[in-house]
Design a protein around this motif. Sequence first.
Motif, PDB file in Angstrom:
ATOM      1  N   ASP A  36       0.883  -1.347  -0.305  1.00  0.00           N
ATOM      2  CA  ASP A  36       0.570   0.036   0.225  1.00  0.00           C
ATOM      3  C   ASP A  36       0.703   1.339  -0.240  1.00  0.00           C
ATOM      4  OD1 ASP A  36      -1.629   1.807   0.408  1.00  0.00           O
ATOM      5  OD2 ASP A  36      -2.706   0.775   1.887  1.00  0.00           O
ATOM      6  N   PRO A  37       0.770   1.734  -1.145  1.00  0.00           N
ATOM      7  CA  PRO A  37       1.832   2.602  -1.090  1.00  0.00           C
ATOM      8  C   PRO A  37       2.067   3.867   0.061  1.00  0.00           C
ATOM      9  CG  PRO A  37       0.685   3.297  -3.838  1.00  0.00           C
ATOM     10  CD  PRO A  37      -0.387   2.175  -2.392  1.00  0.00           C
ATOM     11  N   LYS A  38       0.293   4.122   0.286  1.00  0.00           N
ATOM     12  CA  LYS A  38       0.450   5.140   2.049  1.00  0.00           C
ATOM     13  C   LYS A  38       1.603   4.628   2.876  1.00  0.00           C
ATOM     14  CE  LYS A  38      -4.278   5.170   2.127  1.00  0.00           C
ATOM     15  NZ  LYS A  38      -4.078   4.254   1.450  1.00  0.00           N
ATOM     16  N   VAL A  39       0.805   3.127   3.477  1.00  0.00           N
ATOM     17  CA  VAL A  39       1.655   2.772   4.154  1.00  0.00           C
ATOM     18  C   VAL A  39       3.431   2.750   4.351  1.00  0.00           C
ATOM     19  CG1 VAL A  39       2.033   0.315   5.859  1.00  0.00           C
ATOM     20  CG2 VAL A  39      -0.765   1.203   4.311  1.00  0.00           C
ATOM     21  N   GLY A  40       3.797   2.282   2.717  1.00  0.00           N
ATOM     22  CA  GLY A  40       5.519   2.772   2.545  1.00  0.00           C
ATOM     23  C   GLY A  40       5.464   3.838   3.184  1.00  0.00           C
ATOM     24  N   VAL A  41       4.863   4.731   2.453  1.00  0.00           N
ATOM     25  CA  VAL A  41       6.085   6.109   2.477  1.00  0.00           C
ATOM     26  C   VAL A  41       6.365   6.638   3.753  1.00  0.00           C
ATOM     27  CG1 VAL A  41       5.387   8.904   1.740  1.00  0.00           C
ATOM     28  CG2 VAL A  41       4.944   6.857  -0.161  1.00  0.00           C
ATOM     29  N   ASP A  42       4.609   5.839   4.338  1.00  0.00           N
ATOM     30  CA  ASP A  42       4.558   7.036   6.124  1.00  0.00           C
ATOM     31  C   ASP A  42       5.799   5.320   7.150  1.00  0.00           C
ATOM     32  OD1 ASP A  42       3.239   7.597   8.234  1.00  0.00           O
ATOM     33  OD2 ASP A  42       3.467   5.627   8.881  1.00  0.00           O
ATOM     34  N   GLY A  43       5.772   4.246   6.241  1.00  0.00           N
ATOM     35  CA  GLY A  43       7.053   3.649   7.088  1.00  0.00           C
ATOM     36  C   GLY A  43       8.111   4.309   6.583  1.00  0.00           C
ATOM     37  N   ALA A  44       8.874   3.886   5.669  1.00  0.00           N
ATOM     38  CA  ALA A  44      10.093   5.586   5.109  1.00  0.00           C
ATOM     39  C   ALA A  44      10.417   6.725   5.418  1.00  0.00           C
ATOM     40  CB  ALA A  44       9.666   5.225   3.268  1.00  0.00           C
ATOM     41  N   LYS A  45       8.579   7.564   5.551  1.00  0.00           N
ATOM     42  CA  LYS A  45       9.250   8.675   6.204  1.00  0.00           C
ATOM     43  C   LYS A  45       9.370   8.819   7.987  1.00  0.00           C
ATOM     44  CE  LYS A  45       9.106  13.030   6.281  1.00  0.00           C
ATOM     45  NZ  LYS A  45       9.933  13.617   5.509  1.00  0.00           N
ATOM     46  N   ALA A  46       8.682   7.834   8.230  1.00  0.00           N
ATOM     47  CA  ALA A  46       8.986   8.048   9.584  1.00  0.00           C
ATOM     48  C   ALA A  46      10.237   6.586  10.180  1.00  0.00           C
ATOM     49  CB  ALA A  46       8.428   6.319  10.579  1.00  0.00           C
ATOM     50  N   LEU A  47      11.094   5.741   8.913  1.00  0.00           N
ATOM     51  CA  LEU A  47      12.579   5.951   9.366  1.00  0.00           C
ATOM     52  C   LEU A  47      13.402   7.306   9.332  1.00  0.00           C
ATOM     53  CD1 LEU A  47      12.126   2.775   7.262  1.00  0.00           C
ATOM     54  CD2 LEU A  47      12.962   3.040   9.960  1.00  0.00           C
ATOM     55  N   VAL A  48      13.452   7.981   8.554  1.00  0.00           N
ATOM     56  CA  VAL A  48      14.370   9.127   8.085  1.00  0.00           C
ATOM     57  C   VAL A  48      14.269  10.094   8.867  1.00  0.00           C
ATOM     58  CG1 VAL A  48      14.214  10.331   6.627  1.00  0.00           C
ATOM     59  CG2 VAL A  48      14.193   8.505   5.445  1.00  0.00           C
ATOM     60  N   PHE A  80      -7.443  10.775  11.801  1.00  0.00           N
ATOM     61  CA  PHE A  80      -6.831  10.951  12.542  1.00  0.00           C
ATOM     62  C   PHE A  80      -5.861   9.589  13.699  1.00  0.00           C
ATOM     63  CE2 PHE A  80      -4.183  14.844  12.087  1.00  0.00           C
ATOM     64  CZ  PHE A  80      -5.027  15.520  11.368  1.00  0.00           C
ATOM     65  N   LEU A  81      -7.202   9.154  14.194  1.00  0.00           N
ATOM     66  CA  LEU A  81      -7.055   8.055  15.236  1.00  0.00           C
ATOM     67  C   LEU A  81      -6.252   6.556  14.517  1.00  0.00           C
ATOM     68  CD1 LEU A  81      -7.189   8.145  18.374  1.00  0.00           C
ATOM     69  CD2 LEU A  81      -9.245   6.502  17.849  1.00  0.00           C
ATOM     70  N   ILE A  82      -7.549   6.570  13.762  1.00  0.00           N
ATOM     71  CA  ILE A  82      -7.388   5.302  12.816  1.00  0.00           C
ATOM     72  C   ILE A  82      -6.465   5.604  12.048  1.00  0.00           C
ATOM     73  CG2 ILE A  82      -7.804   3.589  10.857  1.00  0.00           C
ATOM     74  CD1 ILE A  82      -9.611   3.042  12.991  1.00  0.00           C
ATOM     75  N   TRP A  83      -5.393   6.283  11.172  1.00  0.00           N
ATOM     76  CA  TRP A  83      -4.259   7.094  10.843  1.00  0.00           C
ATOM     77  C   TRP A  83      -3.004   6.484  11.267  1.00  0.00           C
ATOM     78  CZ3 TRP A  83      -1.983   4.816   6.510  1.00  0.00           C
ATOM     79  CH2 TRP A  83      -0.959   5.240   6.691  1.00  0.00           C
ATOM     80  N   PHE A 115       3.510  13.126   8.762  1.00  0.00           N
ATOM     81  CA  PHE A 115       2.011  12.183   9.138  1.00  0.00           C
ATOM     82  C   PHE A 115       0.371  13.861   9.418  1.00  0.00           C
ATOM     83  CE2 PHE A 115      -1.462  11.750  12.687  1.00  0.00           C
ATOM     84  CZ  PHE A 115      -1.401  10.220  12.357  1.00  0.00           C
ATOM     85  N   ILE A 116       0.940  14.612   9.967  1.00  0.00           N
ATOM     86  CA  ILE A 116      -1.145  15.310   9.783  1.00  0.00           C
ATOM     87  C   ILE A 116      -1.136  15.630   8.331  1.00  0.00           C
ATOM     88  CG2 ILE A 116      -1.266  17.409  10.754  1.00  0.00           C
ATOM     89  CD1 ILE A 116       0.158  17.312  12.754  1.00  0.00           C
ATOM     90  N   THR A 117      -0.424  15.878   7.224  1.00  0.00           N
ATOM     91  CA  THR A 117      -0.415  16.136   5.950  1.00  0.00           C
ATOM     92  C   THR A 117      -1.266  15.533   5.458  1.00  0.00           C
ATOM     93  OG1 THR A 117       1.679  17.647   5.636  1.00  0.00           O
ATOM     94  CG2 THR A 117       0.809  16.756   3.656  1.00  0.00           C
ATOM     95  N   ILE A 118      -0.970  13.698   5.232  1.00  0.00           N
ATOM     96  CA  ILE A 118      -1.426  12.784   5.111  1.00  0.00           C
ATOM     97  C   ILE A 118      -2.895  12.656   5.468  1.00  0.00           C
ATOM     98  CG2 ILE A 118      -1.535  10.271   4.293  1.00  0.00           C
ATOM     99  CD1 ILE A 118       0.270  11.661   2.967  1.00  0.00           C
ATOM    100  N   ALA A 119      -3.200  12.835   6.733  1.00  0.00           N
ATOM    101  CA  ALA A 119      -3.928  12.498   7.416  1.00  0.00           C
ATOM    102  C   ALA A 119      -5.219  13.525   7.234  1.00  0.00           C
ATOM    103  CB  ALA A 119      -3.857  12.244   9.589  1.00  0.00           C
ATOM    104  N   SER A 120      -4.273  15.215   7.004  1.00  0.00           N
ATOM    105  CA  SER A 120      -5.963  15.857   7.204  1.00  0.00           C
ATOM    106  C   SER A 120      -6.096  15.713   5.266  1.00  0.00           C
ATOM    107  CB  SER A 120      -4.679  17.276   6.412  1.00  0.00           C
ATOM    108  OG  SER A 120      -3.959  17.335   8.242  1.00  0.00           O
ATOM    109  N   ILE A 121      -5.121  14.903   4.760  1.00  0.00           N
ATOM    110  CA  ILE A 121      -5.847  14.717   3.394  1.00  0.00           C
ATOM    111  C   ILE A 121      -6.802  13.723   3.205  1.00  0.00           C
ATOM    112  CG2 ILE A 121      -5.463  13.882   0.853  1.00  0.00           C
ATOM    113  CD1 ILE A 121      -2.328  15.244   1.290  1.00  0.00           C
ATOM    114  N   LEU A 122      -6.697  12.769   3.777  1.00  0.00           N
ATOM    115  CA  LEU A 122      -7.072  11.654   4.159  1.00  0.00           C
ATOM    116  C   LEU A 122      -8.889  12.015   5.207  1.00  0.00           C
ATOM    117  CD1 LEU A 122      -5.337   8.963   5.154  1.00  0.00           C
ATOM    118  CD2 LEU A 122      -6.290   9.358   3.021  1.00  0.00           C
ATOM    119  N   ALA A 123      -8.887  12.842   6.119  1.00  0.00           N
ATOM    120  CA  ALA A 123      -9.660  13.467   7.041  1.00  0.00           C
ATOM    121  C   ALA A 123     -10.937  13.982   5.484  1.00  0.00           C
ATOM    122  CB  ALA A 123      -9.681  14.160   7.910  1.00  0.00           C
TER     123      ALA A 123
END
Lengths: 423, 304, 317
Positions: free
Chosen positions: A82-94, C254-257, C11-19
């Motif tokens: 899942d691109p979202k999950v992968g990007v999030d993981g990468a961002k957290a790693l960095v 925000f909670l689920i993401w 994180f907040i950027t992605i969560a806001s987009i999803l929101a």
Amino acid sequence: MTIKRIAHKGTITAGALLCMSAFATSASAADCSIKVGAVLPTSVDWGRPIAEVAQYAVDLANEAGGVSGCDVDLILRDSQVDPKVGVDGAKALVDLDGVQLLLGAVSSGVSMPILTSVAVPSGVMMMSCCSSSTGFTALAQEGKSKGLFFRTFATSGVQAAVGAMVARDKGYNSVAILYKNDDWGQDISKLIAADLESLGITVTTSVALNDAQPSYRAEVTQALKGKPEALYLALYPTEGSAAVREWISLGGTQNMILANSLKSDEFRDNVGLQYLGNATGTDTASPRSESASAFVDLYKAKFGSEPNGPGLSNSFDATLIALLAMHAAGKDASGSEIAAQVANVTDPNGTAVSADAAGFAKATEILSGGGTVMYQGATGNVRFDSFGDVSAPAVTWTFTEAGTKEASYITLEEVDEFMASVN
Amino acid sequence: MIQSLADGILVGAILSLGAIGLTMVMHILRFANFSHAELLSIGAYSALVFDALFSGILPILANKIGPFSMTWALTLSMFCAMGVTGLSAMLIDRFVFKRIREKGDELSMVFASFGVAMIIRNVLGLIFGLKSQLYSNDIVFAVMISSDPMLLIKPDQVFVLLAALLIMLVLHFVLSRTTFGYALRAVAENPSLAEVSGIRLSRVIALVWIIGGCLAAAAGVFYGLNNHINPVIGRDLVLPIFAATIVGGIGSVYGAVLGGFIVGIAANMALLVLPSGYSPAVPFMIILALLLVRPHGLFGEPQT
Amino acid sequence: MMGLISYLVFFITIASILAIAVLGLNLQWGNTGLFNGGVVAFFGAGAYGTLLLGGDPQSDHIGGFDLFYPLALLGGAVAAGVLAWVVGRLTLHLRHDYFAIATFGVAVTFENVMRNAEGLSGGAKGLRGFTRPLEAFVNNGFTYNVLFLLVVTSLLVCTYLFLERLIRSPYGRLLRAIREDEIAACSLGKKPDRIRLTAFITGSCIVGLAGGLYATFYAFVSPQDVLPTLTFQLWAMLIVGGAGNNRGAIFGTFLIWGAWSASGWGLSRFAPVEVQLYTGTMQFILIGLVIVGMLLWRPQGLFPERLVVSQSGCKSK
């Protein structure tokens, strides 16, 4: 239910034992540690072994003294494809773990957003084992990847060319193509179709197989129609074995040409060796040197089977090359500094080093002294062009009781010559 | 053409078995159960475990029955798997769906079923690994019925079709000739009225889950026999089964049977006109087209 | 510390987009009672629309019109709206579970077309060749992300305010009236079909806007971004947050993401090395348990719908 419970407990205990032994081996090296991030799809069938191999390569490196005298700590994140999950993981790693080196991802659809929205903006180097999209080359040509992206997956052109060469040498007059309907499959099916046509071999049909279909019967029936003399398969083991079992039971030809993704025990066992006598596989190859089988031997010793499965040797090479580059760049190097060292690890004029613990130790020593090495990896004499792409010699192989054996070796020059002749 | 038709019927039989259970649950409990297809996985894997067990205890059972790749051991295992799956279905209802039913609305149930599907699929993956497995490694060759037009049929497929039809026939008698059958229809028509008339609602619901589970297990084993078993077969089959259910009309058992065949045939025939890359979209094209003509499916009735 | 801030901005950027997408879904389900099982198709239409309109010219497929960015973003939202119009005309008269499956089918078909129609969408390898607006002027990745976050959050706030006004308006009252009792609404001379269609289109445009922002942030979109998983994720956010309540929808997102990211992070951090290979699978089990547990514990969501009084004069409701 009881049986399931027991089986479940069994996995956990085995896992615990394994992890204890892993700690035991890696505890021998230094007391500092360097973090390396990996974003790989550990929750899908073909993704987990790729991650296992990456972890194994890291263990080897640690055994050989680690990187810049430090233990490498591989932090693995599941991309879930899942691109979202992968990007999030990468961002957290960095950001959270401060890694300067990312291994992965597998799917181009995950690697691409990681590269454009995490790696490039943060200046982190990215080394993918298996992303095959031509989009990465285009991105590099536009200068948008800032030289931070590498992949050990030889471009599909070589695979397709060698497949066409096999069809020519075997004298097949008509070939049907079954391909996985993703970026790699779409790419390779077009390439091989063009190669075959230019050799005067008829392509009867080219049928796409989608992921997650309950049955491939209709697709196989479709491919059977032209009554081809041979079948070209660019598939992964799961849908590959499902489709080939249908194909054979419907009386399709057993003349098969397989892309390297089907170099897999799962495929061989599920289809049955007795039907694979006329199946010829293609793969990128190790160079002719005594260390060529190092990876295969190591893998056998560790996992008890040959390294057969999509992306395994690519993942191994990706990890070791990246770690060597990291060593060459020195402690606390930035992503772009590590990326700049990749050329010194895969320098054709450098000292040849093998893909095992001894080779790694030797390489780190030479690199520390300012020299360059030529890493001779599991996928071959890996060399990156200025866009981070790799080209390599090729082999053809066949299935055996124990795994696979090499049938013929095709040098890089022969491949290049052939590709020039058909275009 | 004829080949595609024949293949479609044979694939359709498996979908029908899955769809019957789903349509019954959707009718009685009024929610779209996305975890139904996971029952097929549970059935297929428990049969795999029992098969290994029986073949280990009595090797003679591992012999094949006639020209089929079905063995006596697997036949026995299938019945055991039906029991296990029926029971699991009932337990899942007791622990999850029943409680949600008591306090939440229909959509909560749909979502819970997503969650349940996710849990089952991944627990299976953790226990059995992610690779495909087979009941029998042998490939049974298809028999050529006619060469022009080309028609090839695998003995296993015929077996599956006959077995599926037999199971459906048994179900038909249960539904139309027994008190339970009447009770079931009464509950579907009007739950409160049925309860007033002395039908124990909870018992009927439990039985519906057990029947759904049994049929799903059979479908799972048949699917495994014809294709392969892996933890994601639920994910792969959930959409065609839903399509079959909806095409037939929610609540109609016979509709579900017919729907299974229609979806199977259409999916096979579609490739004659469409590039194969588009095959996942085919079941939905059928649903959309049919719903435009008949908004409640073939045999469905408007329901409140 | 800097790393943590940088990650939080992301994180907040992605969560806001999803929101934003969940808010659009809330208009459809929470306020109108439309069970849209194919949200991802509208999200995808926005994403592909934006990149096709605003991207650099490409040789192998149409698009790359290099439009002024806000226009491209708007175009994406409009593309989602047009798709919603077509889908709505065909399926809105269906019963809700049929409607859910039909829209689900639309989403699968959409993904399928994007995967195969290379001339339109770049095929399975996805659509790239998009320069993020103003990126050339902001050299620092972090600064850019902060700026982008500001844009996204202000759009989120705008969407929220717009929807709050909308549901308090007579139109919003009408939506709920149709949701609760269609026949009664008809008897008052309202046209439920028409109103449902406009709500469906409006909601889809909002979802499309989120899709456009998402693709902009990644400068890339591929068929993998529009798989049914996303539909499931968005719905889970809405259900956990509380359908019918816009604040709940945002909080739920925000909670689920957050839980989705945190469980992956936590497992990778604390699970032993060899077990790490199974973390993906375990994460899915955990997420499944959270959803089922939530529904068992509080099926109306964390923030249940509040009955909105549309006009101060109607206090005696």
